[in-house]
Write a protein that holds these residues in place. Structure first.
Motif, PDB file in Angstrom:
ATOM      1  N   ALA A   1       0.681  -1.157   0.135  1.00 12.04           N
ATOM      2  CA  ALA A   1       0.262  -0.050   0.040  1.00 12.04           C
ATOM      3  C   ALA A   1       0.853   1.287  -0.095  1.00 12.04           C
ATOM      4  O   ALA A   1       0.546   2.185  -0.495  1.00 12.04           O
ATOM      5  CB  ALA A   1      -1.084  -0.041   1.100  1.00 12.04           C
TER       6      ALA A   1
ATOM      7  N   ASP B   1      -7.892   2.823  -3.994  1.00 11.94           N
ATOM      8  CA  ASP B   1      -7.384   1.515  -3.508  1.00 11.94           C
ATOM      9  C   ASP B   1      -8.175   0.413  -4.621  1.00 11.94           C
ATOM     10  O   ASP B   1      -9.106   0.923  -5.310  1.00 11.94           O
ATOM     11  CB  ASP B   1      -7.978   1.394  -2.153  1.00 11.94           C
TER      12      ASP B   1
ATOM     13  N   GLY C   1      -7.834   6.472   0.484  1.00 10.46           N
ATOM     14  CA  GLY C   1      -8.492   5.429  -0.481  1.00 10.46           C
ATOM     15  C   GLY C   1      -8.789   5.928  -1.851  1.00 10.46           C
ATOM     16  O   GLY C   1      -8.678   5.382  -2.720  1.00 10.46           O
TER      17      GLY C   1
END
Length: 354
Positions: free
Chosen positions: A104, A124, A180
């Motif tokens: 990530a 994301d 995100g």
């Protein structure tokens, strides 16, 4: 000719709306469904930047090839894609990989890696677009001269927000921001000197990342998102905050509806964190994921996407999120009506005179 306006062709990198995603671990299917939702409603051409571990690249290319065979050419011609390895330009790569979810932290290095890209939307893998990407892309034009990134608040209500209750490090605003869905002007990020808690003067984005991580690594819970919150705590003038309907998560309805923008306009981008696409905790989110996953690209969006979604929502009314179906349906219905008008009404108007 004299008196005529000269039209210059826009460079291909500017014609594209650039979308980046990091797909590691078991996130390949999620990534493909996210890309499907992006292509489904977008108007302008899309350039996908997909970051994947070397071990996953062959599998991703195989699945993507199989997946895309089902797509009509009218959709596949709307985008181009590139797959990149996971790389970190500063610090310890293994530390970065394990910072939160697998890989990530790669999003922190996008300004360094994609040197020829001016602006970018990062999402994301567990994101679904319920309206054209063109609409969030337009927010870049609303940035003032100091703003270089945009995110939504982590929560709308401080007393039940995570950062306002538990964070042990600096964070943006009163509730922090969620990374995100992150819109970035990469050119500005690369050229800015950022205030920080490390040295009295400013540091470039790349210079700042690893020392910042070293200083706060024992206090952060959500990895790269926490680092972004720390950065924009010290540089609040650099952040544009867009409303919650652009990053709508289970937190916005599982305790009761608390995203006014979604209540008024409908959800624009759905963010199914907490694994809700794959469990029974939030069936409303899972229903949206499954309907988009199974949509066969037939012309009739209402029959093949909207009506199955309405039917699935009937089974979710026992949850707080399921009791507000209009929040999830409003924007996607509006978007489908526009698609219908563009494909049918405009076509008829061009071929029939009344």
């Amino acid at each position: 000719k004299p008196g005529e306006q000269k039209h210059l062709k826009e460079p291909s990198s500017l014609q594209c709306m650039h979308l980046a995603v990091v797909a590691c671990g078991d996130r390949l299917e999620e990534t493909l469904i996210m890309l499907k939702s992006a292509v489904l409603f977008s108007n302008r051409r899309l350039c996908f930047h997909i970051f994947a571990e070397d071990s996953l690249k062959p599998e991703f290319e195989k699945k993507a090839s199989f997946f895309l065979k089902e797509w009509p050419s009218s959709y596949t011609k709307k985008f181009e894609s590139n797959i990149y390895p996971i790389t970190f330009s500063v610090g310890n790569a293994q530390e970065w990989k394990k910072l939160f979810k697998p890989c990530a932290a790669q999003r922190l290095f996008l300004p360094v890696i994609l040197k020829d890209v001016d602006s970018l939307l990062y999402v994301d893998t567990d994101v679904l677009f319920l309206r054209p990407i063109d609409d969030i892309w337009q927010l870049l034009r609303e940035f003032n001269s100091s703003q270089l990134a945009a995110m939504a608040p982590e929560h709308e209500i401080p007393k039940i927000g995570w950062y306002s209750r538990f964070a042990r490090h600096p964070f943006y605003g009163t509730t922090g921001v969620n990374s995100g869905v992150m819109l970035m002007n990469l050119t500005r990020i690369r050229s800015t000197q950022f205030k920080n808690s490390l040295i009295p003067g400013g540091l470039s984005w790349e210079e700042m990342l690893y020392p910042l991580y070293q200083k706060y690594k024992n206090y952060i819970t959500w990895g790269d998102q926490d680092l972004l919150n720390i950065i924009f705590y010290f540089n609040p003038e650099c952040l544009y905050v867009f409303p919650c309907q652009w990053n709508y998560r289970p937190d916005h309805c599982m305790y009761g509806s608390n995203c006014r923008g979604a209540e008024e306009e409908g959800v624009s981008i759905l963010h199914g964190n907490r694994g809700v696409y794959h469990n029974d905790k939030q069936p409303t989110f899972r229903a949206l994921y499954e309907v988009i996953r199974d949509f066969p690209f037939e012309d009739n969006l209402f029959q093949s996407l909207y009506y199955p979604l309405q039917s699935k929502f009937l089974d979710t009314v026992h949850t707080l999120c399921g009791r507000i179906p209009q929040v999830f349906l409003k924007q996607i219905e509006k978007t489908m009506k526009k698609v219908y008008e563009n494909r049918v009404i405009v076509y008829l108007g061009a071929n029939h005179r009344y």
